[in-house]
Enzyme design. Structure first.
Site, PDB file in Angstrom:
ATOM      1  N   HIS A  46       0.840  -1.198   0.000  1.00 23.82           N
ATOM      2  CA  HIS A  46       0.000   0.000   0.000  1.00 23.82           C
ATOM      3  C   HIS A  46       0.879   1.254   0.000  1.00 23.82           C
ATOM      4  O   HIS A  46       0.658   2.195  -0.772  1.00 23.82           O
ATOM      5  CB  HIS A  46      -0.893   0.018   1.246  1.00 23.82           C
ATOM      6  CG  HIS A  46      -2.171  -0.741   1.113  1.00 23.82           C
ATOM      7  ND1 HIS A  46      -2.213  -2.074   0.811  1.00 23.82           N
ATOM      8  CD2 HIS A  46      -3.467  -0.337   1.259  1.00 23.82           C
ATOM      9  CE1 HIS A  46      -3.478  -2.476   0.779  1.00 23.82           C
ATOM     10  NE2 HIS A  46      -4.258  -1.440   1.046  1.00 23.82           N
ATOM     11  N   HIS A  97       0.993  -4.194   9.103  1.00 21.60           N
ATOM     12  CA  HIS A  97       2.423  -4.003   8.856  1.00 21.60           C
ATOM     13  C   HIS A  97       3.126  -3.489  10.104  1.00 21.60           C
ATOM     14  O   HIS A  97       2.537  -2.782  10.926  1.00 21.60           O
ATOM     15  CB  HIS A  97       2.669  -3.006   7.717  1.00 21.60           C
ATOM     16  CG  HIS A  97       2.338  -3.548   6.367  1.00 21.60           C
ATOM     17  ND1 HIS A  97       3.155  -4.443   5.698  1.00 21.60           N
ATOM     18  CD2 HIS A  97       1.287  -3.321   5.544  1.00 21.60           C
ATOM     19  CE1 HIS A  97       2.611  -4.740   4.521  1.00 21.60           C
ATOM     20  NE2 HIS A  97       1.480  -4.085   4.410  1.00 21.60           N
TER      21      HIS A  97
END
Length: 320
Positions: A167, A221
Site C-alpha cells: 500500500h 504491517h
C-alpha cells in the site's frame, strides 16, 4: 526568429507519432504487468515462526482502512486525473504522454520490486497468530516448534507478506510522481520565494504518508515495512520523473524533455544540444527567474533567448 507556442500538439495531431516512438516502452510496461500478476499468484517464502516469536505477532486481525481496490485509484487514477486536467488546459500531447508513461512506470516498477521482496523475505504480519490460528489455539511442530497453521490458506498466504508495505510503496510511487509533476507545473522553485506553492507539492506526499500510517494502525504491517515502502516508492518516483522531465528548479522544468527536443528539430535543423537556451516561448509559459552564476545578475525570463545579448545590454547600461 518566430515564436513557438504551445497548444498545437494534441492527441489528434501528434498522439500516434509520439506513441509509436515509445512503442517499446509500452511493450515493456505490459511485461511489467504480467510479472506483477505472477508475483501475486505465487506463494511467499514461509519463514520460520517459532512459538516464542508469537508474542509480537498477536495483534488483532481486522479489515483495511484503505482497501486493496482503492490503492490503484489513489496511486494511478488520481495523479492521472491531474495530468489530464493539465492536458485540457494546455493541449500538449508530449506532456500528457510522458507524464502518463512515467507515472505507470513509477508504480509498476515499484510494485514488481515490492512484491518480489515480499515473496523472497516472507516476513509475518503483526496479526499473523490469528491468521494462522483463527480459533486461538496454537499448533506447533513437536521438534522444530515451527507453526502448523490451521487457518484459511489464502489468509495465511497474505500473512507472510509483511515486508515491505505494498500500500505504502504504491502510494508513494504514484503520489510522489504527482508531487514532482506539480512542483514543475507551479514552478515551486523559481527563486521568487512563494512558499505557499510547497503546500500544493506536499499534499500528495501527506496523503501517501497517511495511507502508510493506516497500515500500522490496522496491524497489517510493522513500522519498518511502511518506512521501507515509502523509501522505495519515493526513490523510484524520482527516477521515473527525471527520466522524462527536467528538475523542477530548471528554467525549463515546466515541460518534458521531448517537447524541447521537438522544438529543436523544428528550428532549421539546429542540434538539440544547443537549442534549449535559444528557444523563444511565450511569457505565459515561462515566468521564472534565473541567475547568471558568474555575474550575479537576475534576468526575467518572459522569453527564453540566448542570454548573451541580454547580459551585454545590461552591462552597457551599468557602464553609463
Amino acid at each position: 526568429m518566430p515564436e513557438i507556442q504551445l497548444g498545437c500538439h494534441t492527441v489528434r495531431s501528434h498522439g500516434i507519432k509520439v506513441a509509436r516512438i515509445h512503442m517499446h516502452d509500452w511493450l515493456i510496461l505490459f511485461l511489467l504487468v504480467v510479472i506483477e500478476i505472477i508475483l501475486n499468484v505465487i506463494g511467499p517464502f514461509h519463514r520460520f515462526v517459532g512459538e516464542e516469536m508469537m508474542t509480537d505477532l498477536k495483534y488483532p486481525l481486522q479489515d483495511n482502512t484503505v482497501p486493496f481496490w482503492a490503492v490503484p485509484i489513489i496511486a494511478i487514477l488520481l495523479p492521472f486525473a491531474v495530468i489530464l486536467i493539465y492536458y485540457f488546459i494546455r493541449r500538449d500531447v508530449y506532456d500528457l504522454h510522458h507524464a502518463l508513461l512515467g507515472l505507470l512506470y513509477s508504480v509498476l516498477i515499484t510494485g514488481v520490486i515490492t512484491d518480489a521482496i515480499k515473496d523472497a523475505v516472507g516476513r509475518p504480519r503483526p496479526d499473523f497468530f490469528w491468521r494462522c490460528f483463527p480459533d486461538g489455539k496454537g499448533v506447533f511442530d513437536t521438534v522444530t516448534r515451527d507453526v502448523i497453521c490451521t487457518g484459511d490458506k489464502a489468509v495465511i498466504k497474505e500473512g507472510y507478506k509483511s515486508f515491505p508495505s505494498g500500500h505504502t510503496s504504491w502510494c508513494f510511487a504514484g503520489l510522489g510522481f504527482l508531487a514532482w509533476y506539480l512542483s514543475g507545473k507551479v514552478r515551486a522553485f523559481d527563486r521568487r520565494g512563494h512558499v505557499a506553492k510547497l503546500c500544493i507539492v506536499f499534499l500528495p506526499l501527506l496523503s501517501a504518508a497517511l495511507v502508510g500510517v493506516s497500515r500500522v494502525d490496522d496491524y497489517w504491517h510493522h513500522w519498518q515495512d511502511v518506512f521501507a515502502g515509502a523509501l522505495l516508492g519515493t526513490i523510484l518516483a524520482s527516477f521515473c520523473y527525471l527520466q522524462f522531465f527536467p528538475p523542477p528548479y530548471d528554467v525549463d522544468g515546466w515541460g518534458p524533455h521531448a517537447y524541447f527536443e521537438m522544438l529543436a528539430e523544428s528550428r532549421n535543423g539546429l542540434p538539440s544540444s544547443t537549442s534549449t537556451n535559444h528557444l523563444r516561448v511565450q511569457h505565459s509559459e515561462l515566468e521564472s527567474v534565473y541567475i547568471d552564476s558568474h555575474r550575479g545578475m537576475e534576468t526575467s525570463s518572459g522569453n527564453v533567448r540566448d542570454p548573451r545579448p541580454i547580459l551585454d545590454g545590461v552591462e552597457g547600461n551599468w557602464r553609463h
